[in-house]
Write a protein that holds these residues in place. Structure first.
Motif, PDB file in Angstrom:
ATOM      1  N   GLN A 107       2.724   2.467  -6.975  1.00  0.00           N
ATOM      2  CA  GLN A 107       2.913   1.123  -6.415  1.00  0.00           C
ATOM      3  C   GLN A 107       3.789   0.272  -7.338  1.00  0.00           C
ATOM      4  O   GLN A 107       4.660  -0.454  -6.870  1.00  0.00           O
ATOM      5  CB  GLN A 107       1.545   0.469  -6.198  1.00  0.00           C
ATOM      6  N   VAL A 115      -6.008   9.761  -6.223  1.00  0.00           N
ATOM      7  CA  VAL A 115      -5.409   8.615  -5.517  1.00  0.00           C
ATOM      8  C   VAL A 115      -5.708   7.335  -6.290  1.00  0.00           C
ATOM      9  O   VAL A 115      -4.830   6.488  -6.479  1.00  0.00           O
ATOM     10  CB  VAL A 115      -5.922   8.526  -4.062  1.00  0.00           C
ATOM     11  N   GLU A 119       0.828  -1.210   0.000  1.00  0.00           N
ATOM     12  CA  GLU A 119       0.000   0.000   0.000  1.00  0.00           C
ATOM     13  C   GLU A 119       0.858   1.255   0.000  1.00  0.00           C
ATOM     14  O   GLU A 119       0.347   2.359   0.227  1.00  0.00           O
ATOM     15  CB  GLU A 119      -0.919   0.016   1.240  1.00  0.00           C
ATOM     16  N   SER A 142      -2.234   5.801  -7.605  1.00  0.00           N
ATOM     17  CA  SER A 142      -1.638   4.818  -6.687  1.00  0.00           C
ATOM     18  C   SER A 142      -1.074   3.583  -7.392  1.00  0.00           C
ATOM     19  O   SER A 142       0.042   3.158  -7.061  1.00  0.00           O
ATOM     20  CB  SER A 142      -2.649   4.398  -5.614  1.00  0.00           C
ATOM     21  N   GLU A 186      -0.268   4.083  -2.491  1.00  0.00           N
ATOM     22  CA  GLU A 186      -1.426   4.847  -2.032  1.00  0.00           C
ATOM     23  C   GLU A 186      -1.060   5.805  -0.894  1.00  0.00           C
ATOM     24  O   GLU A 186      -1.500   6.962  -0.885  1.00  0.00           O
ATOM     25  CB  GLU A 186      -2.525   3.874  -1.593  1.00  0.00           C
ATOM     26  N   VAL A 235       0.970   8.782  -2.442  1.00  0.00           N
ATOM     27  CA  VAL A 235       0.134   9.650  -3.285  1.00  0.00           C
ATOM     28  C   VAL A 235      -0.802  10.484  -2.414  1.00  0.00           C
ATOM     29  O   VAL A 235      -0.895  11.708  -2.573  1.00  0.00           O
ATOM     30  CB  VAL A 235      -0.672   8.812  -4.303  1.00  0.00           C
ATOM     31  N   ARG A 236      -1.469   9.839  -1.462  1.00  0.00           N
ATOM     32  CA  ARG A 236      -2.422  10.583  -0.625  1.00  0.00           C
ATOM     33  C   ARG A 236      -1.701  11.632   0.219  1.00  0.00           C
ATOM     34  O   ARG A 236      -2.176  12.757   0.355  1.00  0.00           O
ATOM     35  CB  ARG A 236      -3.239   9.632   0.254  1.00  0.00           C
TER      36      ARG A 236
END
Lengths: 194, 194
Positions: B188, B180, B87, B184, B90, B93-94
């Protein structure tokens, strides 16, 4: 802003072409790409609109010549858009990296990015051209969402900026084919069929 | 360049802190991040190196304060690097989209990017800080190739530039969670396990 119109100039001289381009740079920067017209550029240059058409064909053609862009999107995009859809990521990545590997092609683009970063008029002119002449065309041809197209553009723009302006190593010296391998699946995911 | 050293100044005044930061900006810009030292910054500010340590702890801490960066990578990166590896895209990015959504956090970064685009000393100072304090740390923590890390960085840098400097729509107004979802999987793929 506009210079007095001169009459009786021999049409088709190298000087006329240069003056049309100088007029175009003033008009695009004042009005942006969207609101600029061939008629307005001809008026600013003191020539007949037909002469502007004769030299540059379209408003996009004038823009490309005035800003010394290395390629005309109207000519290049069809070549990238035709061909198998499941290889469009790779075609686009290889084209952009190969084109910007040439200093003569890259330098006017880098110069334009530099001016855009500190000049609101230039950034807005480029935003309009980029949206209408490049991004929206791909969006329509492929039937993808504009956000996905813009994120794909941001990926390639970021790589070219890091390679040639920030000169991050090892990205700046990486072989084109190494970057094609890393980047193509990303662009394919953004531009491929949903 | 260096101002005459004043003696007998009361250590710990607000003024001293400000003068250390001003000295740091001069030293980082002249020598870059790598070659700058706390000792050199203290000498330029006319204070004891221990006072610089006391205020800012590390050279990175001084850099972050001198350039008014919104976050100290040494503090933030561990939070992003810990947690499930599948993860990490994610989380990163967030974090970046949420942080840059705040104008107070974003504006010093944008100002720095603008100066870097037209100033070779600033770009080289930022390149060194970015490489040592951010990118190499992630590369080492995750055991990925530096090129993949730099391409991931280029994706996020490009998106933030298009969102806040070029203001491309609909990217500029897109909700963080929509971005996102789109970004993501890309990050990833670059930062996940091979």
């Amino acid at each position: 802003m506009s210079t007095p119109r001169r009459v009786g100039r021999r049409p088709g001289s190298a000087d006329t072409r240069g003056e049309i381009l100088a007029a175009a740079r003033r008009i695009f920067s004042e009005k942006g790409f969207d609101k600029a017209t061939i008629r307005g550029i001809a008026r600013e240059a003191g020539v007949d609109p037909a002469l502007v058409h004769h030299y540059f064909d379209t408003k996009e053609g004038i823009f490309v010549a005035a800003l010394q862009l290395p390629v005309d999107p109207a000519k290049v995009l069809p070549l990238i858009l035709e061909g198998p859809r499941d290889e469009i990521g790779e075609r686009l990545v290889r084209f952009l990296l190969t084109m910007t590997a040439e200093p003569q092609a890259r330098e006017p683009i880098i110069a334009l990015i530099r001016s855009a970063m500190t000049n609101e008029q230039i950034v807005s002119m480029i935003r309009e051209f980029l949206t209408m002449a490049v991004l929206n065309r791909v969006v329509e041809a492929l039937g993808i969402s504009p956000v996905r197209m813009q994120v794909a553009f941001a990926q390639m723009f970021g790589v070219i900026l890091m390679r040639y302006v920030v000169q991050l190593e090892p990205l700046a010296s990486a072989e084109i084919e190494e970057l094609v391998k890393i980047l193509s699946p990303t662009i394919q995911r953004y531009l491929g069929e949903d």
